[in-house]
Design an enzyme around this catalytic site. Structure first.
Site, PDB file in Angstrom:
ATOM      1  N   THR A  86      43.283  40.206  39.871  1.00  0.00           N
ATOM      2  CA  THR A  86      43.138  39.740  41.245  1.00  0.00           C
ATOM      3  C   THR A  86      42.368  38.426  41.253  1.00  0.00           C
ATOM      4  OG1 THR A  86      41.101  41.032  41.543  1.00  0.00           O
ATOM      5  CG2 THR A  86      43.164  42.054  42.273  1.00  0.00           C
ATOM      6  N   ASP A  88      41.222  36.998  44.664  1.00  0.00           N
ATOM      7  CA  ASP A  88      41.338  37.128  46.110  1.00  0.00           C
ATOM      8  C   ASP A  88      40.750  35.949  46.871  1.00  0.00           C
ATOM      9  OD1 ASP A  88      42.449  39.563  45.550  1.00  0.00           O
ATOM     10  OD2 ASP A  88      40.759  40.768  46.256  1.00  0.00           O
ATOM     11  N   GLY A 143      43.576  38.441  52.680  1.00  0.00           N
ATOM     12  CA  GLY A 143      42.926  37.792  51.545  1.00  0.00           C
ATOM     13  C   GLY A 143      43.616  38.011  50.217  1.00  0.00           C
ATOM     14  N   TYR A 147      48.336  38.351  45.407  1.00  0.00           N
ATOM     15  CA  TYR A 147      48.481  39.699  44.858  1.00  0.00           C
ATOM     16  C   TYR A 147      49.607  40.451  45.559  1.00  0.00           C
ATOM     17  CZ  TYR A 147      46.985  44.324  43.200  1.00  0.00           C
ATOM     18  OH  TYR A 147      46.924  45.572  42.606  1.00  0.00           O
ATOM     19  N   GLY A 178      47.989  53.544  45.688  1.00  0.00           N
ATOM     20  CA  GLY A 178      47.041  53.144  46.707  1.00  0.00           C
ATOM     21  C   GLY A 178      45.728  52.778  46.034  1.00  0.00           C
ATOM     22  N   TYR A 179      44.624  52.971  46.732  1.00  0.00           N
ATOM     23  CA  TYR A 179      43.313  52.644  46.163  1.00  0.00           C
ATOM     24  C   TYR A 179      42.882  53.756  45.208  1.00  0.00           C
ATOM     25  CZ  TYR A 179      42.842  48.685  49.283  1.00  0.00           C
ATOM     26  OH  TYR A 179      43.032  47.473  49.902  1.00  0.00           O
TER      27      TYR A 179
END
Length: 240
Positions: A86, A88, A143, A147, A178-179
């Protein structure tokens, strides 16, 4: 003889769990990594899984490494594209280097590794390819235009390549986690993490094993009628 499985980014986090799960399923696993020698060596010592260092975003490095892996271990029959980073920032603050790094690593690596293994799979009339996407590639995320674009690209890449591989016994699928409770997610500020968990219907972060079970399923020899699919493993955070 056990099928050879290659997992990019396979020595830490979700990738490490995928490598271990495939090994437990009877595969001969090769795990790759980009930079953390200490973590890779520790992982290999504990698991007995061979590790190879190269930058999955660089085609020539991938090509050189694959030649070595095939010579030492054997042809790759199972490929898990897990390498990812990432960088971001909102688009206003995102420079071109941040964009290129994420696109090249997260999406370009899928091209590199598939390009270098696909012919061998075609000749063998067998192959299993699984690429790790993201819920943020499906739903978007503030943000993370780089990604989200890369991960969304994986989902399209998967559908197209699946059509090329189907008649050769090659299945191509994706998983959109997911997370998940990894080092990267644990670095999120606690107050932000709690807001994330509050949006997950099952009420918790995912575990790396939640993802690795999906990979084992999609790479099984008898999982030959599932191709071009994206398996969402996100606790119900995003449904479509």
């Amino acid at each position: 003889m056990a099928r050879v499985a290659l997992v990019t980014g396979g020595t830490r986090g979700i990738g490490a769990e995928i490598s271990i799960a495939l090994q437990t399923a009877g595969r001969t696993v090769v795990a790759t990594y980009a930079s953390n020698d200490q973590a890779a060596e520790a992982f290999s010592k504990v698991t007995g899984i061979k590790v190879y260092r190269f930058n999955a975003a660089k085609f020539e490095e991938c090509s050189d490494a694959l030649k070595k892996i095939v010579a030492e271990v054997g042809p790759i029959e199972i490929l898990v594209n897990n390498a990812g980073i990432t960088r971001d920032g909102t688009l206003q603050k995102m420079d071109r280097d941040m964009w290129d790094a994420v696109i090249d690593t997260n999406l370009g690596s899928c091209y590199n590794l598939c390009k270098l293994t696909f012919d061998s799979m075609r000749n063998a009339k067998f192959g299993r390819i699984v690429s790790i996407g993201s819920v943020n590639g499906q739903a978007g995320q503030y943000g993370q235009v780089n990604y989200a674009a890369a991960k969304s690209g994986i989902h399209g890449f998967t559908k197209a390549l699946a059509q090329e591989g189907a008649r050769f016994g090659i299945t191509v699928n994706a998983i959109a986690p997911g997370y998940v409770d990894t080092e990267m997610v644990r670095a999120v500020p606690p107050e932000v993490l709690q807001k994330i968990i509050a949006r997950i219907p099952v009420g918790r972060l995912g575990k790396p094993t939640d993802i690795s079970r999906g990979v084992v399923f999609l790479t099984a020899d008898d999982c030959d009628f599932v191709t071009g699919s994206t398996l969402s493993i996100n606790g119900g955070q995003h449904m479509y």
